[in-house]
Design a protein around this motif. Sequence first.
Motif, short mmCIF file in Angstrom:
data_model
loop_
_atom_site.label_atom_id
_atom_site.label_comp_id
_atom_site.label_asym_id
_atom_site.label_seq_id
_atom_site.Cartn_x
_atom_site.Cartn_y
_atom_site.Cartn_z
N ALA A 1 3.68 -16.81 -3.19
CA ALA A 1 2.41 -16.24 -3.66
C ALA A 1 2.38 -14.73 -3.43
O ALA A 1 1.93 -13.97 -4.29
CB ALA A 1 1.24 -16.90 -2.96
N ALA A 2 2.87 -14.28 -2.28
CA ALA A 2 2.88 -12.84 -1.98
C ALA A 2 3.82 -12.10 -2.92
O ALA A 2 3.50 -11.00 -3.38
CB ALA A 2 3.28 -12.61 -0.53
N PHE B 1 -4.07 -5.35 -0.42
CA PHE B 1 -4.99 -6.43 -0.09
C PHE B 1 -4.70 -7.68 -0.92
O PHE B 1 -4.72 -8.79 -0.41
CB PHE B 1 -6.44 -5.99 -0.28
CG PHE B 1 -7.41 -7.05 0.16
CD1 PHE B 1 -7.68 -7.23 1.51
CD2 PHE B 1 -8.03 -7.88 -0.76
CE1 PHE B 1 -8.55 -8.23 1.94
CE2 PHE B 1 -8.90 -8.87 -0.34
CZ PHE B 1 -9.16 -9.04 1.01
N LEU B 2 -4.40 -7.50 -2.20
CA LEU B 2 -4.11 -8.63 -3.06
C LEU B 2 -2.86 -9.38 -2.59
O LEU B 2 -2.84 -10.60 -2.55
CB LEU B 2 -3.94 -8.17 -4.51
CG LEU B 2 -3.70 -9.27 -5.53
CD1 LEU B 2 -4.92 -10.17 -5.63
CD2 LEU B 2 -3.41 -8.66 -6.89
N VAL B 3 -1.83 -8.64 -2.22
CA VAL B 3 -0.60 -9.27 -1.73
C VAL B 3 -0.89 -10.04 -0.44
O VAL B 3 -0.48 -11.20 -0.29
CB VAL B 3 0.50 -8.21 -1.51
CG1 VAL B 3 1.71 -8.80 -0.81
CG2 VAL B 3 0.91 -7.58 -2.83
N GLY B 4 -1.57 -9.41 0.49
CA GLY B 4 -1.89 -10.08 1.75
C GLY B 4 -2.81 -11.26 1.57
O GLY B 4 -2.62 -12.32 2.19
N PHE B 5 -3.81 -11.13 0.72
CA PHE B 5 -4.76 -12.21 0.48
C PHE B 5 -4.05 -13.42 -0.12
O PHE B 5 -4.30 -14.55 0.29
CB PHE B 5 -5.87 -11.72 -0.45
CG PHE B 5 -6.99 -12.70 -0.61
CD1 PHE B 5 -7.97 -12.81 0.36
CD2 PHE B 5 -7.06 -13.52 -1.72
CE1 PHE B 5 -9.00 -13.72 0.22
CE2 PHE B 5 -8.08 -14.44 -1.86
CZ PHE B 5 -9.06 -14.53 -0.90
N ALA B 6 -3.17 -13.17 -1.10
CA ALA B 6 -2.42 -14.28 -1.71
C ALA B 6 -1.55 -14.99 -0.68
O ALA B 6 -1.49 -16.22 -0.65
CB ALA B 6 -1.57 -13.75 -2.86
N SER C 1 3.80 -9.65 4.15
CA SER C 1 2.87 -9.11 3.16
C SER C 1 2.87 -7.58 3.18
O SER C 1 2.83 -6.94 2.13
CB SER C 1 1.45 -9.60 3.44
OG SER C 1 1.38 -10.98 3.33
N ALA C 2 2.90 -7.01 4.37
CA ALA C 2 2.92 -5.55 4.48
C ALA C 2 4.19 -4.98 3.85
O ALA C 2 4.13 -3.99 3.11
CB ALA C 2 2.81 -5.13 5.94
N SER D 1 -4.07 -10.59 4.74
CA SER D 1 -3.41 -11.85 5.06
C SER D 1 -4.09 -12.55 6.23
O SER D 1 -4.32 -13.75 6.23
CB SER D 1 -1.94 -11.60 5.37
OG SER D 1 -1.30 -12.79 5.72
N LYS D 2 -4.43 -11.78 7.24
CA LYS D 2 -5.10 -12.34 8.43
C LYS D 2 -6.48 -12.89 8.06
O LYS D 2 -6.86 -13.97 8.50
CB LYS D 2 -5.24 -11.27 9.50
CG LYS D 2 -3.93 -10.91 10.14
CD LYS D 2 -4.07 -11.26 11.58
CE LYS D 2 -2.84 -10.83 12.32
NZ LYS D 2 -2.39 -11.92 13.16
#
Length: 167
Positions: A44-45, A76-81, A96-97, A162-163
Motif C-alpha cells: 500500500a505504501a 502523509f498519504l504514503v504513511g497513512f496508506a 513510509s518515511a 503511519s503512526k
Amino acid sequence: MSQSVPPPGNPFAQGAGPGQVPQAPPPAPPAAPARSHVGLGLVAALVAALVAGGVYGALAGGIEREIGWAAVGVGFLVGFAAGKAGGNNPALPVVSAVLSLGAVYFGQLVALAIIAGKELDVSASTVFFEHFDGLTQVWKDELDPLTFLFFALAAFAAFSGSKKAAA
C-alpha cells in the motif's frame, strides 16, 4: 409460581433459588489482536508513493514550481496508506518515511521532465525515459535548501501519518 428476589449486594444470585449455585456472568470477549499485516502495508505504501509522487510531479510541472504543502501531502498519504493497510508494525513508519523521500524525488523528476518537455517541444515521457541522465543532472544542479526541507517535511509527515493511521 413466584420468582425469588436476589438479596441486595449479590449480583450473582439472579434467578438462583434455594440450594442452587449462582451463575457467573459470561467472561468478557478477549481484546482484539493488534493488526500487523506488514506485507500489505508495504504494498500500500509503495503504490501510494508512486501515485502521490506522480501527482506531485504533474502539479509542480504544470505550475512550474514546487509546493511545500504538496510534499507534506505526499508523505502523509504514503504513511497513512501503510498504517491503514499494515497496522501498527514498528517498521512501517520508517519504511513510509523512506518511500516518501523516493516519492518526492520521483515527483521532482517528473516536474522537471514536464517543464523541459514544454521548453523543448517534446513529450515529458521522452525527456524522462530517453534523457534520464540529463534530467538527474539538472535536478542536482537545481538543489537548494528548500529541496531538503521538502524531503524532511515529507518524511516527517509519512512517519506521523503511519503512526496515526495504525492507532
